[in-house]
Design a protein around this motif. Sequence first.
Motif, PDB file in Angstrom:
ATOM      1  N   ASP A 116       1.165  -1.233  -0.144  1.00 40.44           N
ATOM      2  CA  ASP A 116       0.128  -0.204   0.000  1.00 40.44           C
ATOM      3  C   ASP A 116       0.724   1.371  -0.152  1.00 40.44           C
ATOM      4  OD1 ASP A 116      -2.124  -1.989   0.635  1.00 40.44           O
ATOM      5  OD2 ASP A 116      -3.069  -1.143   1.973  1.00 40.44           O
ATOM      6  N   GLU A 158       1.986   4.637   0.535  1.00 40.60           N
ATOM      7  CA  GLU A 158       1.508   5.694   1.414  1.00 40.60           C
ATOM      8  C   GLU A 158       2.416   6.426   2.138  1.00 40.60           C
ATOM      9  OE1 GLU A 158      -1.646   3.741   3.250  1.00 40.60           O
ATOM     10  OE2 GLU A 158      -1.306   3.730   4.844  1.00 40.60           O
ATOM     11  N   HIS A 176      -5.196   2.513  -4.122  1.00 37.03           N
ATOM     12  CA  HIS A 176      -5.605   2.317  -2.752  1.00 37.03           C
ATOM     13  C   HIS A 176      -6.468   4.282  -2.352  1.00 37.03           C
ATOM     14  CE1 HIS A 176      -5.248   1.649   1.579  1.00 37.03           C
ATOM     15  NE2 HIS A 176      -4.285   2.489   1.444  1.00 37.03           N
ATOM     16  N   HIS A 191      -7.118   9.483   0.569  1.00 36.57           N
ATOM     17  CA  HIS A 191      -7.165   8.639   1.794  1.00 36.57           C
ATOM     18  C   HIS A 191      -7.536   8.365   3.038  1.00 36.57           C
ATOM     19  CE1 HIS A 191      -5.017   5.525   4.892  1.00 36.57           C
ATOM     20  NE2 HIS A 191      -4.041   4.402   3.520  1.00 36.57           N
ATOM     21  N   PRO A 218      -8.785   2.564   2.195  1.00 32.53           N
ATOM     22  CA  PRO A 218      -8.077   2.996   2.963  1.00 32.53           C
ATOM     23  C   PRO A 218      -8.172   2.644   4.978  1.00 32.53           C
ATOM     24  CG  PRO A 218      -8.041   5.014   1.787  1.00 32.53           C
ATOM     25  CD  PRO A 218      -9.660   3.852   0.972  1.00 32.53           C
ATOM     26  N   HIS A 224       3.489  -1.692   4.066  1.00 29.74           N
ATOM     27  CA  HIS A 224       3.337  -0.084   3.702  1.00 29.74           C
ATOM     28  C   HIS A 224       4.807   0.287   3.329  1.00 29.74           C
ATOM     29  CE1 HIS A 224      -0.046  -0.432   5.815  1.00 29.74           C
ATOM     30  NE2 HIS A 224      -0.634   0.325   5.583  1.00 29.74           N
TER      31      HIS A 224
HETATM   32 ZN   LIG Z   1      -3.294   2.963   3.650  1.00 29.16          ZN
END
Ligand SMILES: [Zn+2]
Length: 288
Positions: free
Chosen positions: A13, A15, A86, A90, A126, A227
């Motif tokens: 993911d 971010e 994604h 978010h 998210p 992540h």
């Molecule tokens: Zn996320």
Amino acid sequence: MPGPPITNALTIDVEDYFQVSALAPYIPRDQWHLRECRVERNVERILLMLEEQQTRATFFTLGWIAERYPHLVRCIVDAGHELASHGYGHQRASELSEADFSADVGRAKKLLEDLSGQQVRGYRAPSFSIGEANLWAFDCLQEAGYCYSSSIYPIRHDHYGMPGAPRFAHRVRCGLLELPVTTARLFDRNWPASGGGYFRLLPYALSRWLLQKVNQLDGQPAIFYFHPWEIDAAQPRIAGISAKTRFRHYVNLRYTEGRLKRLLADFNWGRMDEVFLGADISAAVVRR
Ligand SMILES: [Zn+2]
């Protein structure tokens, strides 16, 4: 005789550390641009790690990040990985109106497709924020043209979860699959077995055992996620956060990369579309 090993789906993911939902009360989104961005270097480290292990994965990329780092999007697709969405900003699906959610997932899909020149088929909400109260989100994803979602976590958790949901791939709308992140069934309940904070918290051998159980006893591919900020032990510390949030975000960051390398070596991994949609990615161009 056991059959050939199952190919599991590896997902990232994309971010940055300041966009995590649990930190949202402490970092207003209109101040995101003031924070030091570390996602670029962390994704580059992940791409290198995957190249070394000759593994391809699916990158659920935040629109906000893709817009600021378009070359990162190109690096992901050029290395033969699947680019997925994604969302743009978010925000949890459970906190948006149907119209705002539709706008967010549509904007992210178009942006990622424009930047990559490839069709974006997958979406992850998210914080796994699709559950019983907002199943309308699947209508929005279907309308936006997504083919699969990986947005339900069939566990009980204080921030997300739909414990009664099917644990494995299932059709939720015509042309739309839900591919829930992996749980292991033990003592009559579902236990998280797919990465994130649990992977950092639990000993590696236990995480591996849970995934083996899913492959061997359920006979199903697992879906694992992490992540970029989880391999970044040197990320700036956010002041004033609660003890629980601090523990969840920072626990064992320094061990994650080493554990991921073991995980990549111990199982077969592939992209979501390859594992679940039967996509032939042999033709995926690997440009240098
Ligand atoms: Zn996320």
